[in-house]
Design a protein around this motif. Structure first.
Motif, PDB file in Angstrom:
ATOM      1  N   ASP A  55       0.848  -1.403   0.069  1.00 35.74           N
ATOM      2  CA  ASP A  55      -0.163   0.061   0.151  1.00 35.74           C
ATOM      3  C   ASP A  55       0.774   1.319   0.093  1.00 35.74           C
ATOM      4  OD1 ASP A  55      -2.201  -1.657   0.108  1.00 35.74           O
ATOM      5  OD2 ASP A  55      -2.711  -1.281   2.041  1.00 35.74           O
ATOM      6  N   LEU A  56       2.271   1.071   0.317  1.00 35.46           N
ATOM      7  CA  LEU A  56       3.158   2.511   0.401  1.00 35.46           C
ATOM      8  C   LEU A  56       3.657   2.492  -0.959  1.00 35.46           C
ATOM      9  CD1 LEU A  56       5.106   1.643   3.652  1.00 35.46           C
ATOM     10  CD2 LEU A  56       2.772   2.980   3.303  1.00 35.46           C
ATOM     11  N   LEU A  57       3.558   1.682  -1.838  1.00 32.77           N
ATOM     12  CA  LEU A  57       4.148   1.657  -3.401  1.00 32.77           C
ATOM     13  C   LEU A  57       3.332   2.170  -4.141  1.00 32.77           C
ATOM     14  CD1 LEU A  57       6.440  -1.366  -3.277  1.00 32.77           C
ATOM     15  CD2 LEU A  57       6.983   0.572  -2.332  1.00 32.77           C
ATOM     16  N   SER A  58       3.653   2.867  -5.391  1.00 32.05           N
ATOM     17  CA  SER A  58       3.027   3.487  -6.356  1.00 32.05           C
ATOM     18  C   SER A  58       2.764   2.246  -7.318  1.00 32.05           C
ATOM     19  CB  SER A  58       3.831   4.606  -7.282  1.00 32.05           C
ATOM     20  OG  SER A  58       4.862   4.405  -7.695  1.00 32.05           O
ATOM     21  N   PRO A  59       2.155   2.421  -8.315  1.00 35.87           N
ATOM     22  CA  PRO A  59       2.166   1.238  -9.467  1.00 35.87           C
ATOM     23  C   PRO A  59       3.645   1.298 -10.019  1.00 35.87           C
ATOM     24  CG  PRO A  59       0.041   2.476  -9.512  1.00 35.87           C
ATOM     25  CD  PRO A  59       0.854   3.344  -8.658  1.00 35.87           C
ATOM     26  N   ALA A  60       4.151   2.084 -10.334  1.00 38.12           N
ATOM     27  CA  ALA A  60       5.323   2.120 -11.093  1.00 38.12           C
ATOM     28  C   ALA A  60       6.571   1.370  -9.964  1.00 38.12           C
ATOM     29  CB  ALA A  60       5.988   3.257 -11.499  1.00 38.12           C
ATOM     30  N   GLU A  61       6.376   1.653  -8.743  1.00 41.36           N
ATOM     31  CA  GLU A  61       7.224   1.096  -7.827  1.00 41.36           C
ATOM     32  C   GLU A  61       7.073  -0.394  -7.780  1.00 41.36           C
ATOM     33  OE1 GLU A  61       8.315   4.699  -4.688  1.00 41.36           O
ATOM     34  OE2 GLU A  61       6.362   3.898  -4.680  1.00 41.36           O
ATOM     35  N   ILE A  62       5.995  -0.779  -7.741  1.00 37.02           N
ATOM     36  CA  ILE A  62       5.373  -1.979  -7.741  1.00 37.02           C
ATOM     37  C   ILE A  62       6.060  -2.896  -8.939  1.00 37.02           C
ATOM     38  CG2 ILE A  62       3.446  -3.785  -7.834  1.00 37.02           C
ATOM     39  CD1 ILE A  62       2.111  -2.031  -5.988  1.00 37.02           C
ATOM     40  N   THR A  63       5.895  -2.163 -10.286  1.00 39.90           N
ATOM     41  CA  THR A  63       6.493  -2.828 -11.467  1.00 39.90           C
ATOM     42  C   THR A  63       7.887  -2.902 -11.219  1.00 39.90           C
ATOM     43  OG1 THR A  63       4.673  -1.895 -12.674  1.00 39.90           O
ATOM     44  CG2 THR A  63       6.749  -2.278 -13.890  1.00 39.90           C
ATOM     45  N   THR A  64       8.645  -2.150 -10.496  1.00 40.27           N
ATOM     46  CA  THR A  64      10.102  -1.922 -10.387  1.00 40.27           C
ATOM     47  C   THR A  64      10.226  -3.376  -9.370  1.00 40.27           C
ATOM     48  OG1 THR A  64      10.345  -0.062 -10.833  1.00 40.27           O
ATOM     49  CG2 THR A  64      12.311  -1.015  -9.581  1.00 40.27           C
ATOM     50  N   LEU A  65       9.648  -3.493  -8.438  1.00 44.55           N
ATOM     51  CA  LEU A  65       9.911  -4.339  -7.498  1.00 44.55           C
ATOM     52  C   LEU A  65       9.687  -5.811  -8.069  1.00 44.55           C
ATOM     53  CD1 LEU A  65      10.118  -5.260  -4.259  1.00 44.55           C
ATOM     54  CD2 LEU A  65       7.851  -5.007  -3.926  1.00 44.55           C
ATOM     55  N   ASP A  66       8.781  -5.974  -8.853  1.00 46.49           N
ATOM     56  CA  ASP A  66       8.346  -7.225  -9.673  1.00 46.49           C
ATOM     57  C   ASP A  66       9.703  -7.504 -10.480  1.00 46.49           C
ATOM     58  OD1 ASP A  66       6.687  -9.307 -10.887  1.00 46.49           O
ATOM     59  OD2 ASP A  66       6.776  -8.237 -12.506  1.00 46.49           O
ATOM     60  N   ARG A  67      10.092  -6.565 -11.333  1.00 45.36           N
ATOM     61  CA  ARG A  67      11.273  -6.829 -11.780  1.00 45.36           C
ATOM     62  C   ARG A  67      12.554  -7.048 -11.019  1.00 45.36           C
ATOM     63  NH1 ARG A  67       9.995  -2.250 -15.182  1.00 45.36           N
ATOM     64  NH2 ARG A  67      11.158  -0.894 -14.288  1.00 45.36           N
ATOM     65  N   ILE A  68      12.680  -6.530  -9.838  1.00 45.59           N
ATOM     66  CA  ILE A  68      13.690  -6.973  -8.975  1.00 45.59           C
ATOM     67  C   ILE A  68      13.586  -8.434  -8.556  1.00 45.59           C
ATOM     68  CG2 ILE A  68      14.624  -6.375  -6.818  1.00 45.59           C
ATOM     69  CD1 ILE A  68      14.246  -3.443  -7.472  1.00 45.59           C
ATOM     70  N   ALA A  69      12.595  -8.742  -8.012  1.00 42.88           N
ATOM     71  CA  ALA A  69      12.234 -10.085  -7.464  1.00 42.88           C
ATOM     72  C   ALA A  69      12.268 -11.125  -8.747  1.00 42.88           C
ATOM     73  CB  ALA A  69      10.757 -10.000  -7.113  1.00 42.88           C
ATOM     74  N   GLN A  70      11.871 -10.883  -9.900  1.00 48.14           N
ATOM     75  CA  GLN A  70      12.072 -11.783 -10.983  1.00 48.14           C
ATOM     76  C   GLN A  70      13.371 -11.830 -11.226  1.00 48.14           C
ATOM     77  OE1 GLN A  70       9.516 -13.694 -12.256  1.00 48.14           O
ATOM     78  NE2 GLN A  70      11.187 -14.771 -12.885  1.00 48.14           N
ATOM     79  N   LYS A  71      14.361 -10.720 -11.261  1.00 50.48           N
ATOM     80  CA  LYS A  71      16.079 -11.126 -11.267  1.00 50.48           C
ATOM     81  C   LYS A  71      16.397 -11.942 -10.423  1.00 50.48           C
ATOM     82  CE  LYS A  71      18.299  -7.652 -13.014  1.00 50.48           C
ATOM     83  NZ  LYS A  71      19.004  -6.445 -13.282  1.00 50.48           N
ATOM     84  N   VAL A  72      15.923 -11.917  -9.013  1.00 49.57           N
ATOM     85  CA  VAL A  72      16.304 -12.946  -8.037  1.00 49.57           C
ATOM     86  C   VAL A  72      15.911 -14.165  -8.140  1.00 49.57           C
ATOM     87  CG1 VAL A  72      16.214 -13.169  -5.553  1.00 49.57           C
ATOM     88  CG2 VAL A  72      16.450 -10.941  -6.312  1.00 49.57           C
ATOM     89  N   ILE A  73      14.654 -14.355  -8.788  1.00 44.57           N
ATOM     90  CA  ILE A  73      14.236 -15.681  -8.924  1.00 44.57           C
ATOM     91  C   ILE A  73      15.077 -16.550 -10.096  1.00 44.57           C
ATOM     92  CG2 ILE A  73      12.207 -16.881  -9.717  1.00 44.57           C
ATOM     93  CD1 ILE A  73      10.506 -14.653  -8.332  1.00 44.57           C
ATOM     94  N   ASP A  74      15.338 -15.560 -11.144  1.00 43.92           N
ATOM     95  CA  ASP A  74      15.992 -16.076 -12.394  1.00 43.92           C
ATOM     96  C   ASP A  74      17.450 -16.620 -11.937  1.00 43.92           C
ATOM     97  OD1 ASP A  74      13.745 -15.881 -13.701  1.00 43.92           O
ATOM     98  OD2 ASP A  74      14.499 -13.776 -14.742  1.00 43.92           O
ATOM     99  N   HIS A  75      18.090 -15.843 -10.941  1.00 44.16           N
ATOM    100  CA  HIS A  75      19.304 -16.078 -10.319  1.00 44.16           C
ATOM    101  C   HIS A  75      19.264 -17.447  -9.490  1.00 44.16           C
ATOM    102  CE1 HIS A  75      23.386 -15.629  -8.704  1.00 44.16           C
ATOM    103  NE2 HIS A  75      22.747 -15.703  -7.566  1.00 44.16           N
ATOM    104  N   LEU A  76      18.370 -17.391  -8.719  1.00 44.85           N
ATOM    105  CA  LEU A  76      18.260 -18.853  -7.920  1.00 44.85           C
ATOM    106  C   LEU A  76      17.917 -20.011  -8.419  1.00 44.85           C
ATOM    107  CD1 LEU A  76      16.614 -17.172  -4.850  1.00 44.85           C
ATOM    108  CD2 LEU A  76      19.080 -17.742  -5.031  1.00 44.85           C
ATOM    109  N   ASP A  77      17.089 -19.703  -9.759  1.00 40.35           N
ATOM    110  CA  ASP A  77      16.745 -20.941 -10.342  1.00 40.35           C
ATOM    111  C   ASP A  77      17.116 -20.854 -12.005  1.00 40.35           C
ATOM    112  OD1 ASP A  77      15.549 -23.411 -11.553  1.00 40.35           O
ATOM    113  OD2 ASP A  77      13.571 -22.700 -10.937  1.00 40.35           O
ATOM    114  N   PRO A  78      18.409 -20.813 -12.469  1.00 36.14           N
ATOM    115  CA  PRO A  78      18.626 -20.652 -13.780  1.00 36.14           C
ATOM    116  C   PRO A  78      18.170 -21.623 -14.688  1.00 36.14           C
ATOM    117  CG  PRO A  78      20.734 -21.466 -12.543  1.00 36.14           C
ATOM    118  CD  PRO A  78      19.460 -21.218 -11.537  1.00 36.14           C
ATOM    119  N   ASP A  79      17.905 -22.652 -14.437  1.00 31.99           N
ATOM    120  CA  ASP A  79      17.280 -23.837 -15.315  1.00 31.99           C
ATOM    121  C   ASP A  79      16.126 -23.476 -15.740  1.00 31.99           C
ATOM    122  OD1 ASP A  79      19.843 -24.965 -15.626  1.00 31.99           O
ATOM    123  OD2 ASP A  79      19.254 -26.201 -13.828  1.00 31.99           O
ATOM    124  N   LYS A  80      15.322 -22.585 -14.890  1.00 36.53           N
ATOM    125  CA  LYS A  80      13.973 -22.425 -15.162  1.00 36.53           C
ATOM    126  C   LYS A  80      13.359 -21.951 -16.583  1.00 36.53           C
ATOM    127  CE  LYS A  80      11.178 -18.709 -14.276  1.00 36.53           C
ATOM    128  NZ  LYS A  80      10.782 -17.423 -13.853  1.00 36.53           N
TER     129      LYS A  80
END
Length: 80
Positions: A55-80
């Motif tokens: 609730d503290l984040l703007s839609p743009a910040e949520i989009t950025t957070l999603d991109r960051i989270a996806q980068k971490v997920i991809d790093h942790l599971d490179p065979d995905k």
């Protein structure tokens, strides 16, 4: 030495058993009591995350957070 609180297994939240093929490994499963505790904890946890983060984040910040989270997920599971 500081006393440690009982672990998840001692509290009946999970069960653990060895892996026959690998003496170093273990399979940990959520016990019935652990499942009940998780189900009870989920709604207030979700509400807290929403109130204190989402609730503290703007839609743009949520989009950025999603991109960051996806980068971490991809790093942790490179065979995905």
């Amino acid at each position: 030495m500081v006393d440690q609180p009982p672990g998840l297994e001692q509290r009946g939240l999970v069960t653990r058993r060895g892996v026959d093929e690998d003496g170093r490994g273990a399979v940990v499963e959520l016990a019935e009591h652990g499942r009940a505790v998780l189900i009870a904890a989920a709604p207030p946890h979700v509400e807290s995350v929403r109130h204190n983060l989402i609730d503290l984040l703007s839609p743009a910040e949520i989009t950025t957070l999603d991109r960051i989270a996806q980068k971490v997920i991809d790093h942790l599971d490179p065979d995905k």
